[in-house]
Scaffold this motif. Structure first.
Motif, PDB file in Angstrom:
ATOM      1  N   ALA A  32      23.553   4.007  42.700  1.00 10.06           N
ATOM      2  CA  ALA A  32      22.457   3.923  42.051  1.00 10.06           C
ATOM      3  C   ALA A  32      21.335   4.800  42.649  1.00 10.06           C
ATOM      4  O   ALA A  32      20.669   5.483  41.978  1.00 10.06           O
ATOM      5  CB  ALA A  32      21.718   2.380  42.331  1.00 10.06           C
ATOM      6  N   PHE A  88      23.072  -0.102  38.343  1.00 14.45           N
ATOM      7  CA  PHE A  88      23.960  -0.087  39.321  1.00 14.45           C
ATOM      8  C   PHE A  88      23.101  -0.899  40.447  1.00 14.45           C
ATOM      9  O   PHE A  88      23.818  -1.368  41.375  1.00 14.45           O
ATOM     10  CB  PHE A  88      24.449   1.335  39.681  1.00 14.45           C
ATOM     11  N   TRP A 113      21.190   3.709  33.905  1.00 14.88           N
ATOM     12  CA  TRP A 113      22.441   3.428  34.841  1.00 14.88           C
ATOM     13  C   TRP A 113      22.062   3.442  36.208  1.00 14.88           C
ATOM     14  O   TRP A 113      22.696   2.283  36.671  1.00 14.88           O
ATOM     15  CB  TRP A 113      23.572   4.724  34.770  1.00 14.88           C
ATOM     16  N   SER A 141      27.635   0.311  45.008  1.00 16.72           N
ATOM     17  CA  SER A 141      26.744   0.363  44.010  1.00 16.72           C
ATOM     18  C   SER A 141      25.173   0.881  44.416  1.00 16.72           C
ATOM     19  O   SER A 141      24.985   1.676  43.681  1.00 16.72           O
ATOM     20  CB  SER A 141      26.655  -1.233  43.466  1.00 16.72           C
TER      21      SER A 141
END
Length: 57
Positions: free
Chosen positions: A31, A8, A4, A27
């Protein structure tokens, strides 16, 4: 979790290239948070495994 974070990060890179600064920043922030959560869980996993040890049965 690491997957994930990478997703991101890639989303942030694409958004930055296309000029969407707000989305890219958000984003990248997500992240970064996911990456640090991954690192904490990785360290906890290593510590738990070291403390538990191996069964010799």
């Amino acid at each position: 979790m690491l997957g994930w974070a990478i997703a991101f990060f890639v989303l942030a890179l694409i958004a930055a290239v296309l000029g969407f600064g707000g989305i890219a920043g958000a984003s990248a922030g997500i992240a970064k948070i996911l990456f640090f959560v991954f690192l904490v869980l990785l360290v906890l996993s290593f510590v738990a495994r070291a403390v538990r040890g191996r069964n010799v049965t």
